[in-house]
Design a protein around this motif. Structure first.
Motif, PDB file in Angstrom:
ATOM      1  N   GLY A   1       0.842  -1.190   0.091  1.00  0.00           N
ATOM      2  CA  GLY A   1       0.059  -0.081  -0.196  1.00  0.00           C
ATOM      3  C   GLY A   1       0.875   1.122   0.034  1.00  0.00           C
ATOM      4  N   LYS A   2       1.739   1.425   0.848  1.00  0.00           N
ATOM      5  CA  LYS A   2       2.574   2.532   0.959  1.00  0.00           C
ATOM      6  C   LYS A   2       3.508   2.718  -0.218  1.00  0.00           C
ATOM      7  N   ALA A   3       3.890   1.685  -0.969  1.00  0.00           N
ATOM      8  CA  ALA A   3       4.708   1.705  -2.274  1.00  0.00           C
ATOM      9  C   ALA A   3       3.853   2.261  -3.348  1.00  0.00           C
ATOM     10  N   GLU A   4       2.585   2.636  -3.283  1.00  0.00           N
ATOM     11  CA  GLU A   4       1.718   3.299  -4.025  1.00  0.00           C
ATOM     12  C   GLU A   4       2.400   4.932  -4.242  1.00  0.00           C
ATOM     13  N   VAL A   5       2.746   5.516  -3.100  1.00  0.00           N
ATOM     14  CA  VAL A   5       3.574   6.711  -2.936  1.00  0.00           C
ATOM     15  C   VAL A   5       5.125   6.299  -3.421  1.00  0.00           C
ATOM     16  N   THR A   6       5.286   6.814  -4.575  1.00  0.00           N
ATOM     17  CA  THR A   6       6.508   6.129  -5.454  1.00  0.00           C
ATOM     18  C   THR A   6       7.632   6.786  -4.804  1.00  0.00           C
ATOM     19  N   ILE A   7       9.160   6.367  -5.061  1.00  0.00           N
ATOM     20  CA  ILE A   7      10.175   6.898  -4.824  1.00  0.00           C
ATOM     21  C   ILE A   7      10.418   8.350  -5.182  1.00  0.00           C
ATOM     22  N   PRO A   8       9.922   8.660  -6.809  1.00  0.00           N
ATOM     23  CA  PRO A   8      10.086   9.954  -6.996  1.00  0.00           C
ATOM     24  C   PRO A   8       9.216  10.879  -6.419  1.00  0.00           C
ATOM     25  N   GLN A   9       7.975  10.366  -5.811  1.00  0.00           N
ATOM     26  CA  GLN A   9       7.073  11.114  -5.068  1.00  0.00           C
ATOM     27  C   GLN A   9       7.922  11.601  -3.905  1.00  0.00           C
ATOM     28  N   TYR A  10       8.365  10.469  -3.033  1.00  0.00           N
ATOM     29  CA  TYR A  10       9.217  10.979  -1.706  1.00  0.00           C
ATOM     30  C   TYR A  10      10.207  11.873  -2.281  1.00  0.00           C
ATOM     31  N   LEU A  11      10.959  11.505  -3.158  1.00  0.00           N
ATOM     32  CA  LEU A  11      12.099  12.524  -3.394  1.00  0.00           C
ATOM     33  C   LEU A  11      11.759  14.063  -3.611  1.00  0.00           C
ATOM     34  N   GLN A  12      10.677  14.242  -4.233  1.00  0.00           N
ATOM     35  CA  GLN A  12       9.960  15.593  -4.410  1.00  0.00           C
ATOM     36  C   GLN A  12       9.540  16.074  -3.238  1.00  0.00           C
ATOM     37  N   ALA A  13       8.938  15.258  -2.206  1.00  0.00           N
ATOM     38  CA  ALA A  13       8.476  15.623  -1.056  1.00  0.00           C
ATOM     39  C   ALA A  13       9.768  16.072  -0.160  1.00  0.00           C
ATOM     40  N   PHE A  14      10.637  15.326  -0.005  1.00  0.00           N
ATOM     41  CA  PHE A  14      11.797  15.507   0.547  1.00  0.00           C
ATOM     42  C   PHE A  14      12.746  16.956   0.076  1.00  0.00           C
ATOM     43  N   GLU A  15      12.704  17.274  -1.249  1.00  0.00           N
ATOM     44  CA  GLU A  15      13.150  18.515  -1.579  1.00  0.00           C
ATOM     45  C   GLU A  15      12.181  19.656  -0.985  1.00  0.00           C
ATOM     46  N   ASP A  16      11.005  19.643  -1.213  1.00  0.00           N
ATOM     47  CA  ASP A  16      10.184  20.475  -0.613  1.00  0.00           C
ATOM     48  C   ASP A  16      10.184  20.798   0.809  1.00  0.00           C
ATOM     49  N   ALA A  17      10.349  19.568   1.486  1.00  0.00           N
ATOM     50  CA  ALA A  17      10.405  19.697   3.074  1.00  0.00           C
ATOM     51  C   ALA A  17      11.699  20.219   3.373  1.00  0.00           C
ATOM     52  N   VAL A  18      12.855  20.214   2.870  1.00  0.00           N
ATOM     53  CA  VAL A  18      14.035  20.588   3.276  1.00  0.00           C
ATOM     54  C   VAL A  18      13.947  22.084   3.034  1.00  0.00           C
ATOM     55  N   GLU A  19      13.382  22.713   2.078  1.00  0.00           N
ATOM     56  CA  GLU A  19      13.299  24.022   1.556  1.00  0.00           C
ATOM     57  C   GLU A  19      12.510  24.843   2.953  1.00  0.00           C
ATOM     58  N   VAL A  20      11.677  23.947   3.823  1.00  0.00           N
ATOM     59  CA  VAL A  20      11.068  24.758   4.778  1.00  0.00           C
ATOM     60  C   VAL A  20      11.658  24.542   6.089  1.00  0.00           C
ATOM     61  N   PHE A  21      12.245  23.188   6.410  1.00  0.00           N
ATOM     62  CA  PHE A  21      12.861  22.890   7.448  1.00  0.00           C
ATOM     63  C   PHE A  21      14.313  23.044   7.611  1.00  0.00           C
ATOM     64  N   GLY A  22      15.040  22.968   6.472  1.00  0.00           N
ATOM     65  CA  GLY A  22      16.440  23.259   6.509  1.00  0.00           C
ATOM     66  C   GLY A  22      17.158  21.909   6.177  1.00  0.00           C
TER      67      GLY A  22
END
Length: 361
Positions: free
Chosen positions: A240-261
């Protein structure tokens, strides 16, 4: 430490020190022990722990115990005492230990929502997850209210010197994926204990705006956990969780680092599920480049899950993985000590920070 966390520990006195944890989210089937001044979580209730070559004798008068391997003394450990706040209960009669628990030496951890939309069906659930086990056995409550969390956090800081807090959650929906309830919880805790750093943990929400909302609510660092790094292992282990793909995670990581540092966003990677060391190191290199701390831990098979008989990773595999990862982290300028709150800062579930220190010039 690497061997203990992979092979586990047999206890002559299971009641020694603070209670061990069975089932539930986070480091389950573990017990906290202190080795050479560092508190780590060691498996004690798993099948592999029952066969471990390491056995701890009953503690002496000073609270310490000798660990033997094949009859030979190899270390002396201590068991942290039971937290004082465990003896209290909320104004509405819920024991504090059902709201949040002490992990490692000084981190307060809670699963804000103890249910998950993926958990009820094995076709979608993460095969290593036991989030429903502690709830089914009455060891926790399903929804911890913001008021309860604030009350317990205040007591844990005052009575037991807690230094930071982790808030994780089961995934309640396919949109914000728990970010909303984490915002509400963090806001309440920060209002009660402004100095307490908080890490929130959830799947990537559908809208990157949630990252700023989490930060504005009082969250200091964010965890979004890959668990496995290759599509084949992710699909097999957590369909189920794999439906959130690795590319989606990587984009989320990039967006989150912009906010949290840089260094304030992390991910949990379970070594031993089938990903090769090369695959984990390759993903870690990508993550470090994004400013994300890859917290790599040995997989621990938890009782009551489909993977309860899955073998824990060999200590040699963990050493061959963690040593180069420690060097990569140092070269990338990421340090566990710089994380404001969360699993990476605590470090009790992995010996990664020790390899990180060994890699420094």
């Amino acid at each position: 430490m690497t061997e203990l966390q992979s092979l586990g520990l047999r206890l002559a006195d299971p009641a020694a020190g603070s209670p061990s944890r069975r089932g539930g989210a986070g480091p389950s089937d573990h017990k906290a022990v202190t080795v050479d001044g560092r508190t780590i979580m060691v498996p004690v209730h798993t099948g592999s722990a029952a066969q471990s070559p390491f056995q701890a004798e009953a503690p002496g008068a000073d609270g310490s115990a000798v660990v033997r391997r094949g009859g030979e003394a190899v270390a002396r450990i201590e068991f942290p005492r039971q937290p004082r706040f465990y003896k209290l209960q909320t104004f509405d009669g819920v024991p504090y230990w059902k709201i949040a628990q002490l992990h490692g030496a000084d981190v307060l951890a809670t699963t804000v929502l103890q249910t998950c939309i993926r958990y009820g069906r094995r076709s979608t659930s993460c095969q290593f997850c036991a989030i429903g086990e502690s709830l089914a056995h009455g060891r926790t409550v399903n929804r911890k209210t913001p008021e309860q969390l604030a009350e317990v956090a205040r007591a844990a800081v005052l009575l037991d010197g807690v230094k930071h807090m982790v808030m994780t959650t089961g995934t309640p929906n396919f949109t914000d994926r728990g970010a909303q309830i984490l915002c509400e919880s963090a806001f309440a805790v920060k209002a009660a204990v402004p100095q307490l750093p908080i890490q929130a943990q959830c799947e990537p929400p559908d809208d990157a705006a949630w990252f700023r909302r989490l930060r504005d609510a009082g969250v200091d660092s964010l965890g979004m956990h890959l668990e496995a790094v290759t599509p084949e292992v992710r699909t097999r282990i957590m369909p189920g969780k794999a439906e959130v793909t690795i590319p989606q995670y990587l984009q989320a990581f990039e967006d989150a680092v912009e906010v949290f540092g840089r260094g304030q966003v992390s991910t949990y990677i379970l070594a031993g599920l089938g990903d090769s060391a090369e695959a984990i190191l390759a993903m870690s290199e990508t993550l470090i480049g994004l400013g994300v701390y890859p917290f790599v831990v040995p997989f621990v098979p938890i009782s009551g899950t489909p993977l309860e008989r899955h073998p824990a990773p060999d200590p040699r595999f963990m050493r061959e993985l963690l040593a180069p990862l420690g060097r990569m982290l140092v070269q990338g300028g990421l340090r566990s000590a710089d994380i404001k709150a969360g699993c990476g800062r605590c470090g009790a579930c992995s010996s990664l920070s020790a390899y990180e220190k060994d890699a420094r010039p």
